[in-house]
Design an enzyme around this catalytic site. Structure first.
Site, PDB file in Angstrom:
ATOM      1  N   GLY A 164     -21.017  27.334   7.255  1.00 16.15           N
ATOM      2  CA  GLY A 164     -21.396  26.574   6.000  1.00 16.15           C
ATOM      3  C   GLY A 164     -19.905  26.741   5.195  1.00 16.15           C
ATOM      4  O   GLY A 164     -19.935  26.072   3.901  1.00 16.15           O
ATOM      5  N   LYS A 205     -14.001  19.782  -7.281  1.00 11.35           N
ATOM      6  CA  LYS A 205     -12.601  20.010  -7.439  1.00 11.35           C
ATOM      7  C   LYS A 205     -11.819  18.880  -7.565  1.00 11.35           C
ATOM      8  O   LYS A 205     -10.793  18.604  -8.291  1.00 11.35           O
ATOM      9  CB  LYS A 205     -11.899  21.070  -6.621  1.00 11.35           C
ATOM     10  CG  LYS A 205     -12.265  20.922  -5.103  1.00 11.35           C
ATOM     11  CD  LYS A 205     -12.385  22.208  -4.274  1.00 11.35           C
ATOM     12  CE  LYS A 205     -13.563  21.772  -3.311  1.00 11.35           C
ATOM     13  NZ  LYS A 205     -14.003  22.825  -2.668  1.00 11.35           N
ATOM     14  N   VAL A 247     -13.166  26.041  -8.785  1.00 15.82           N
ATOM     15  CA  VAL A 247     -12.268  26.737  -8.394  1.00 15.82           C
ATOM     16  C   VAL A 247     -12.792  28.401  -8.059  1.00 15.82           C
ATOM     17  O   VAL A 247     -13.348  28.566  -8.903  1.00 15.82           O
ATOM     18  CB  VAL A 247     -11.017  26.800  -9.218  1.00 15.82           C
ATOM     19  CG1 VAL A 247      -9.963  27.696  -8.720  1.00 15.82           C
ATOM     20  CG2 VAL A 247     -10.631  25.596  -9.898  1.00 15.82           C
ATOM     21  N   LYS A 260      -7.117  22.880  -6.694  1.00 16.89           N
ATOM     22  CA  LYS A 260      -7.401  24.061  -7.197  1.00 16.89           C
ATOM     23  C   LYS A 260      -6.368  24.665  -8.222  1.00 16.89           C
ATOM     24  O   LYS A 260      -6.655  24.799  -9.450  1.00 16.89           O
ATOM     25  CB  LYS A 260      -7.989  25.187  -6.367  1.00 16.89           C
ATOM     26  CG  LYS A 260      -9.281  24.691  -5.918  1.00 16.89           C
ATOM     27  CD  LYS A 260      -9.773  25.576  -4.557  1.00 16.89           C
ATOM     28  CE  LYS A 260     -11.006  25.362  -3.956  1.00 16.89           C
ATOM     29  NZ  LYS A 260     -11.699  25.813  -2.786  1.00 16.89           N
ATOM     30  N   GLY A 295     -15.173  29.337  -6.183  1.00 17.15           N
ATOM     31  CA  GLY A 295     -16.581  29.652  -5.601  1.00 17.15           C
ATOM     32  C   GLY A 295     -17.079  30.463  -6.982  1.00 17.15           C
ATOM     33  O   GLY A 295     -17.070  30.075  -7.900  1.00 17.15           O
ATOM     34  N   ASP A 334      -7.120  21.315  -0.458  1.00 20.19           N
ATOM     35  CA  ASP A 334      -7.960  21.527  -1.231  1.00 20.19           C
ATOM     36  C   ASP A 334      -7.317  22.765  -2.281  1.00 20.19           C
ATOM     37  O   ASP A 334      -7.492  22.639  -3.490  1.00 20.19           O
ATOM     38  CB  ASP A 334      -8.939  22.345  -0.329  1.00 20.19           C
ATOM     39  CG  ASP A 334     -10.384  23.262  -1.172  1.00 20.19           C
ATOM     40  OD1 ASP A 334     -11.103  22.424  -1.629  1.00 20.19           O
ATOM     41  OD2 ASP A 334     -10.180  24.346  -1.267  1.00 20.19           O
ATOM     42  N   GLU A 380     -15.987  22.575   6.595  1.00 20.49           N
ATOM     43  CA  GLU A 380     -16.762  21.346   6.729  1.00 20.49           C
ATOM     44  C   GLU A 380     -16.557  20.770   8.041  1.00 20.49           C
ATOM     45  O   GLU A 380     -15.639  21.337   8.867  1.00 20.49           O
ATOM     46  CB  GLU A 380     -16.109  20.156   5.713  1.00 20.49           C
ATOM     47  CG  GLU A 380     -16.687  20.656   4.192  1.00 20.49           C
ATOM     48  CD  GLU A 380     -16.294  19.578   3.084  1.00 20.49           C
ATOM     49  OE1 GLU A 380     -15.754  18.594   3.593  1.00 20.49           O
ATOM     50  OE2 GLU A 380     -15.701  20.140   2.110  1.00 20.49           O
TER      51      GLU A 380
HETATM   52  N1  LIG Z   1     -19.951  24.507   0.259  1.00 16.66           N
HETATM   53  C1  LIG Z   1     -19.098  25.309  -0.465  1.00 16.66           C
HETATM   54  O1  LIG Z   1     -18.737  26.436  -0.013  1.00 16.66           O
HETATM   55  C2  LIG Z   1     -18.431  24.750  -1.796  1.00 16.66           C
HETATM   56  C3  LIG Z   1     -17.507  25.590  -2.475  1.00 16.66           C
HETATM   57  C4  LIG Z   1     -16.981  25.380  -3.528  1.00 16.66           C
HETATM   58  C5  LIG Z   1     -17.227  24.138  -4.063  1.00 16.66           C
HETATM   59  N2  LIG Z   1     -17.857  23.203  -3.561  1.00 16.66           N
HETATM   60  C6  LIG Z   1     -18.076  21.842  -3.800  1.00 16.66           C
HETATM   61  O2  LIG Z   1     -19.514  21.686  -4.171  1.00 16.66           O
HETATM   62  C7  LIG Z   1     -20.057  20.074  -4.079  1.00 16.66           C
HETATM   63  C8  LIG Z   1     -21.018  20.004  -3.112  1.00 16.66           C
HETATM   64  O3  LIG Z   1     -20.550  20.697  -1.826  1.00 16.66           O
HETATM   65  P1  LIG Z   1     -21.559  20.947  -0.639  1.00 16.66           P
HETATM   66  O4  LIG Z   1     -20.992  21.749   0.326  1.00 16.66           O
HETATM   67  O5  LIG Z   1     -22.892  21.371  -1.079  1.00 16.66           O
HETATM   68  O6  LIG Z   1     -21.824  19.392   0.216  1.00 16.66           O
HETATM   69  P2  LIG Z   1     -22.873  19.006   1.234  1.00 16.66           P
HETATM   70  O7  LIG Z   1     -23.582  19.987   1.693  1.00 16.66           O
HETATM   71  O8  LIG Z   1     -22.328  17.959   1.982  1.00 16.66           O
HETATM   72  O9  LIG Z   1     -23.944  18.192   0.148  1.00 16.66           O
HETATM   73  C9  LIG Z   1     -23.589  17.067  -0.378  1.00 16.66           C
HETATM   74  C10 LIG Z   1     -24.958  16.419  -0.982  1.00 16.66           C
HETATM   75  O10 LIG Z   1     -24.588  15.124  -1.613  1.00 16.66           O
HETATM   76  C11 LIG Z   1     -25.570  14.068  -1.280  1.00 16.66           C
HETATM   77  N3  LIG Z   1     -24.739  13.003  -1.301  1.00 16.66           N
HETATM   78  C12 LIG Z   1     -23.755  12.567  -0.557  1.00 16.66           C
HETATM   79  N4  LIG Z   1     -23.155  11.239  -0.819  1.00 16.66           N
HETATM   80  C13 LIG Z   1     -24.252  10.828  -1.394  1.00 16.66           C
HETATM   81  C14 LIG Z   1     -24.564   9.450  -1.685  1.00 16.66           C
HETATM   82  N5  LIG Z   1     -23.701   8.498  -1.583  1.00 16.66           N
HETATM   83  N6  LIG Z   1     -25.711   9.285  -2.490  1.00 16.66           N
HETATM   84  C15 LIG Z   1     -26.418  10.342  -2.885  1.00 16.66           C
HETATM   85  N7  LIG Z   1     -26.406  11.610  -2.310  1.00 16.66           N
HETATM   86  C16 LIG Z   1     -25.403  11.949  -1.626  1.00 16.66           C
HETATM   87  C17 LIG Z   1     -26.190  14.644   0.071  1.00 16.66           C
HETATM   88  O11 LIG Z   1     -27.350  13.958   0.536  1.00 16.66           O
HETATM   89  P3  LIG Z   1     -28.005  14.203   1.824  1.00 16.66           P
HETATM   90  O12 LIG Z   1     -28.585  15.579   1.725  1.00 16.66           O
HETATM   91  O13 LIG Z   1     -29.229  13.307   1.792  1.00 16.66           O
HETATM   92  O14 LIG Z   1     -26.986  13.888   2.857  1.00 16.66           O
HETATM   93  C18 LIG Z   1     -25.960  16.068   0.040  1.00 16.66           C
HETATM   94  O15 LIG Z   1     -27.157  16.395  -0.359  1.00 16.66           O
HETATM   95  C19 LIG Z   1     -18.642  19.669  -3.518  1.00 16.66           C
HETATM   96  O16 LIG Z   1     -17.772  19.222  -4.689  1.00 16.66           O
HETATM   97  C20 LIG Z   1     -17.663  20.695  -3.008  1.00 16.66           C
HETATM   98  O17 LIG Z   1     -16.366  20.328  -3.079  1.00 16.66           O
HETATM   99  C21 LIG Z   1     -18.545  23.605  -2.333  1.00 16.66           C
END
Ligand SMILES: NC(=O)c1ccc[n+]([C@@H]2O[C@H](COP(=O)([O-])OP(=O)(O)OC[C@H]3O[C@@H](n4cnc5c(N)ncnc54)[C@H](OP(=O)(O)O)[C@@H]3O)[C@@H](O)[C@H]2O)c1
Length: 346
Positions: A206, A125, A152, A224, A154, A220, A209
């Site tokens: 989860g 986002k 936006v 959105k 989920g 955030d 953060e």
């Molecule tokens: N979680 C939610 O509920 C949710 C909801 C809506 C939208 N989103 C969006 O979805 C996206 C991902 O969120 P998430 O919750 O899955 O995040 P996350 O759990 O923190 O995962 C991030 C991933 O990116 C990798 N990463 C981070 N920095 C990196 C770098 N410099 N080089 C290579 N890889 C890198 C990490 O690698 P490692 O695993 O090796 O550390 C990890 O695998 C974001 O844009 C977030 O806003 C998430």
């Protein structure tokens, strides 16, 4: 029974029949955390469905992460992992999925993928709220898809709804609960849970953060609502002002006050276009009556109400955060791209 003058073989072939071999769609995944790993799990579990229903087979060919040794809870061949953005972008794929978040290296991944002529699906986002229109123009110039349903709501399909279903309608207002973390916290407070305990619980599940300040400060939700305003009215999201009132650092007293007044505290976002074409957008805590539709939106759920000229109020509601809900939105984008490839539409 065969109709006179009709070729028998043709009559036996249903008009929806598709060739047998599935179209293999090569996917590179940037980020294998909460969302990325859930996506891998969904793709692995529903493999058969993609082939029978959509005529496609996803093949994961590269995964960009920080730490290839980390346990991810899904089976991914060690050979697919890379920590190099350049190496990741050099692999020949149909679609790049970006599930890293933030700007660096996510922006490099998305721009590099578009420039290389890949279709792109992202959950990011912050990136879309800042550079969405420019990235869309770059993707259009390459005749590539840029999909961002998960950015936006989920798992709630609000991006698709505004882009397609409501594309020809005059949208008047958008109001919603757009942040799953804060809605989870406020639901817990309404149920009598202490704020500190609710925050720990949200992090353990989860939804929140390690540093939830962007959620609690409304930033955030502001990203959105900017994206939704762009989709509804074409405004530049980066230039769109949003009046943001953060949640109080301790929202318990306000939640108690809501209860005393017979209402419930919700963290809402909204946007409205006035007759002069100006769009006003806001994010703020609001005490709403318990019989308001938003009052029943619990835990990590999101909800969006879109009021448009010809449809009146359209209500969307569902899981707004968490790995599987968000990954299902990413998967929906991926299927749309894959079907486009399958039938030669993109
Ligand atoms: N979680 C939610 O509920 C949710 C909801 C809506 C939208 N989103 C969006 O979805 C996206 C991902 O969120 P998430 O919750 O899955 O995040 P996350 O759990 O923190 O995962 C991030 C991933 O990116 C990798 N990463 C981070 N920095 C990196 C770098 N410099 N080089 C290579 N890889 C890198 C990490 O690698 P490692 O695993 O090796 O550390 C990890 O695998 C974001 O844009 C977030 O806003 C998430």
């Amino acid at each position: 029974m065969t109709a006179i003058g009709v070729d028998r073989a043709a009559a036996r072939t249903p008009i929806t029949a598709r060739p047998r071999a599935p179209r293999v769609v090569r996917v590179a995944l940037a980020g294998c955390g909460t969302v990325g790993a859930s996506l891998v799990g969904l793709i692995q579990r529903q493999r058969g469905l993609f082939e029978t229903r959509h005529g496609v087979r996803f093949e994961l060919v590269s995964v960009l992460v920080r730490d290839p040794e980390k346990e991810r809870g899904v089976a991914v061949s060690r050979q697919l992992f890379t920590t190099s953005v350049d190496e990741f972008l050099s692999v020949d794929v149909d679609v790049v999925v970006e599930a890293i978040g933030g700007f660096d290296p996510a922006e490099r991944v998305v721009r590099g993928a578009i420039a290389a002529g890949r279709h792109v699906v992202t959950a990011n986002k912050a990136l879309i709220a800042t550079h969405g229109p420019e990235l869309q123009r770059l993707a259009d110039a390459q005749q590539g898809a840029l999909q961002f349903e998960a950015a936006v709501g989920g798992g709630v399909p609000v991006v698709r709804t505004l882009r397609s279903e409501l594309g020809g309608h005059g949208v008047r207002t958008i109001t919603g609960i757009l942040n799953g973390t804060t809605n989870f916290l406020l639901t817990a407070l309404a149920d009598g849970v202490r704020y500190a305990d609710a925050l720990v619980d949200a992090q353990a599940r989860g939804f929140a953060e390690a540093d939830p300040s962007r959620d609690l400060q409304g930033l955030d939700a502001a990203d959105k609502i900017r994206i939704l305003a762009w989709l509804a009215w074409g405004v530049d999201p980066a230039a769109q002002e949003v009046l943001v009132e953060p949640l109080p650092s301790d929202p318990e007293p306000l939640a108690r006050q809501a209860k005393r007044r017979g209402g419930v505290l919700k963290y809402l976002a909204g946007a409205v276009r006035s007759d002069d074409g100006r769009v006003r957008a806001w994010v703020r805590p609001v005490i709403i009556p318990t019989d308001h539709p938003f009052a029943s939106v619990r835990d990590e759920e999101n909800a969006v109400h879109i009021d448009s000229d010809s449809l009146g109020v359209l209500r969307l509601q569902g899981r707004g955060a968490g790995g599987n809900a968000t990954a299902s939105a990413v998967l929906g984008d991926l299927i749309e791209v894959a079907r486009g490839l399958r039938y030669g539409e993109i």
